[in-house]
Design an enzyme around this catalytic site. Structure first.
Site, PDB file in Angstrom:
ATOM      1  N   LYS A  43      44.610  26.148  41.526  1.00 21.61           N
ATOM      2  CA  LYS A  43      45.337  26.704  40.617  1.00 21.61           C
ATOM      3  C   LYS A  43      46.869  26.028  40.955  1.00 21.61           C
ATOM      4  O   LYS A  43      47.418  25.153  40.141  1.00 21.61           O
ATOM      5  CB  LYS A  43      46.345  27.428  40.018  1.00 21.61           C
ATOM      6  CG  LYS A  43      44.523  28.016  38.979  1.00 21.61           C
ATOM      7  CD  LYS A  43      44.643  28.893  38.642  1.00 21.61           C
ATOM      8  CE  LYS A  43      43.542  29.823  37.131  1.00 21.61           C
ATOM      9  NZ  LYS A  43      42.021  30.224  38.090  1.00 21.61           N
TER      10      LYS A  43
HETATM   11  C1  LIG Z   1      40.689  29.622  37.344  1.00 18.08           C
HETATM   12  C2  LIG Z   1      40.013  29.611  38.851  1.00 18.08           C
HETATM   13  C3  LIG Z   1      38.639  29.044  37.869  1.00 18.08           C
HETATM   14  C4  LIG Z   1      37.801  28.466  36.331  1.00 18.08           C
HETATM   15  O1  LIG Z   1      38.986  27.885  36.134  1.00 18.08           O
HETATM   16  P1  LIG Z   1      39.185  27.557  34.000  1.00 18.08           P
HETATM   17  O2  LIG Z   1      40.531  26.381  34.265  1.00 18.08           O
HETATM   18  O3  LIG Z   1      39.320  28.591  33.603  1.00 18.08           O
HETATM   19  O4  LIG Z   1      37.905  26.676  34.170  1.00 18.08           O
HETATM   20  C5  LIG Z   1      37.485  28.370  38.634  1.00 18.08           C
HETATM   21  N1  LIG Z   1      37.499  29.480  40.206  1.00 18.08           N
HETATM   22  C6  LIG Z   1      39.023  30.134  40.912  1.00 18.08           C
HETATM   23  C7  LIG Z   1      39.288  30.129  42.095  1.00 18.08           C
HETATM   24  C8  LIG Z   1      40.274  29.806  40.034  1.00 18.08           C
HETATM   25  O5  LIG Z   1      41.337  30.656  40.670  1.00 18.08           O
END
Ligand SMILES: *Cc1c(COP(=O)(O)O)cnc(C)c1O
Length: 469
Positions: free
Chosen positions: A112
């Site tokens: 993220k």
């Molecule tokens: C947010 C997150 C996801 C999922 O991401 P999406 O955009 O909802 O598909 C997967 N793995 C981790 C570690 C995350 O923080």
């Protein structure tokens, strides 16, 4: 570049306005009116570029008209300069033609950061120019909150309030939020669960009068800028593996369909992608759609991969829009049916179209642990539970062994010690250098009751760098 709503009724916006928007006024999500398309020669000419320069080339068409090239370049250089690995998103080989794209070298150790480090800087740039301030109120079950706080901590024009369920996020995740201090940073622990937090954010978007004229900005993946930033690393990975001359496949651990939707866009922009694998945990609404054309809400299960614990995948609407020939009225209808408690299927030919590119698998906690153990034994690499789900799905769903398979490594294992421990891998988890004293740092957090009015009063009391709005 103009952006339109998936439900066809809201006005088209430019990049700047889309950045500052949450949902469109018709309840839809914004998508580019026309996706840029690159030629194979153009993509090939990007081989070997540093990450931030590749990012500039991939994202430039999306911001044209809003951010001059020189400014955008500078923002991107700063954004990806904070990552701790020189390659920003290095590839690590697990097996013959099988790779993990490590997206966890940012400040909060999850993918993220790629989007939220950029979002914070873009917001501040645009707000400075307009002489405006905004407030962010976001809900988190873990990763989003810390990445958003890290991304916005230097923003002059943004005050950020992150709601997490009191005593229900892991200690590492809590400390990654509560140990970052700044007069514009506010952690609120709600005496309730994650859904309560999310409901309060939704209600606050719906009626923003408590903000006294300041506007609210979304930091979840309904914000277009987050999706945009994630497109880049698909190009980055493919270029390392012989693309675009050679096609590449990706397996993506997903909950809200954000990260994998970025891969779908990369393909539509001209990157040869052979297969996209939707890897879910037990919360498998996406897998049920991809495997059986049923999009139906079920109850929420708590799993060892909490960042994918969702009942509904918000970004899926963006794919549905394309599958329905970008007919906003059709999407509004489907979403209405869904909201009234019904699930839906799409026409057979639309589903078949999706299945040309997408495969899927749901992986439960036991299989997640098995995969962590198996990969550790095979390679000495320790996977986080989300990435492990991606690896399991890649191994089960892979169409061709000749085509490189890239699994998105979405988090560092140190963030999810429970899963690693359950997997029985006898390896001590160590925090990276910049977080090594995390457990000794002071924390700052306000506990509030599960009450919308109390939360909104707190925001309006502190929303101007700690002072009242
Ligand atoms: C947010 C997150 C996801 C999922 O991401 P999406 O955009 O909802 O598909 C997967 N793995 C981790 C570690 C995350 O923080």
């Amino acid at each position: 570049m103009r952006y339109i709503s998936t439900r066809g009724q809201a006005p088209a916006l430019n990049f700047e306005d889309v950045l500052l928007a949450g949902l469109a006024t018709d309840g839809g999500l914004y998508v580019p009116e026309n996706l840029p398309r690159f030629t194979q020669e153009e993509i090939a000419s990007w081989a070997g570029l540093p990450y931030h320069e590749l990012a500039f080339r991939v994202m430039r068409p999306f911001v044209t008209g809003s951010i001059p090239d020189a400014d955008f370049k500078k923002i991107l250089e700063e954004t990806y300069g904070v990552f701790s690995h020189n390659a920003v998103a290095p590839l690590r080989q697990l097996n013959g033609n099988e790779w993990v794209l490590e997206l966890f070298h940012g400040p909060t150790l999850a993918f993220k950061d790629f989007a939220l480090q950029l979002l914070g800087r873009l917001l501040d740039y645009v707000l400075e120019k307009r002489g405006e301030r905004v407030v962010i109120v976001g809900a988190t079950s873990g990763d989003t909150g810390s990445a958003a706080i890290e991304g916005c901590k230097h923003c002059e024009n943004v005050d950020i309030f992150i709601l997490h369920p009191h005593n229900r996020v892991s200690e590492v995740q809590r400390r990654q939020m509560t140990t970052i201090f700044g007069e514009n940073i506010h952690n609120i622990a709600i005496e309730g669960n994650f859904d309560d937090c999310q409901e309060m954010v939704k209600a606050s978007f719906a009626d923003q009068s408590f903000l006294k004229g300041t506007r609210l900005v979304a930091v979840n993946s309904i914000n277009w800028a987050r999706i945009m930033a994630q497109i880049v690393y698909y190009f980055h990975a493919a270029l390392q593996l012989g693309g675009p001359a050679r096609s590449v496949s990706f397996s993506v651990p997903t909950g809200n369909f954000g990260d994998i939707f970025a891969g779908y866009l990369a393909r539509n922009m001209g990157l040869p992608i052979n297969q996209l694998i939707v890897a879910t945990n037990r919360n498998d609404i996406l897998h049920r759609f991809m495997s059986g054309n049923q999009y139906v809400k079920e109850t929420l299960h708590a799993t060892l991969s909490p960042s994918m614990d969702i009942m509904v995948s918000s970004n899926f609407e963006r794919l549905l829009f394309d599958l329905h020939g970008r007919n906003g009225a059709a999407i509004a209808g489907l979403m209405d049916t869904f909201k009234q408690g019904g699930g839906f299927s799409v026409e057979q030919e639309r589903w078949t179209e999706a299945r040309k590119l997408f495969d899927s698998l749901a992986v439960d906690d036991a299989q997640t642990c098995e995969t962590i153990a198996e990969v550790f034994e095979q390679t000495g690499e320790l996977l986080d539970p989300h990435t492990a789900i991606g690896v399991k799905a890649a191994r089960e769903c892979r169409r061709s062994l000749d085509i490189p398979m890239v699994i998105l490594g979405t988090a560092h294992p140190v963030k999810f010690p429970d899963a690693v421990e359950k997997a029985g891998v006898g390896k001590a988890l160590e925090l990276p250098a910049h977080l090594s004293d995390l457990f000794e740092r002071d924390e700052r957090c306000t506990v509030l009751p599960n009450d919308l009015k109390a939360v909104q009063a707190f925001v309006s009391q502190h929303g101007n760098r700690g002072k009242p709005l």
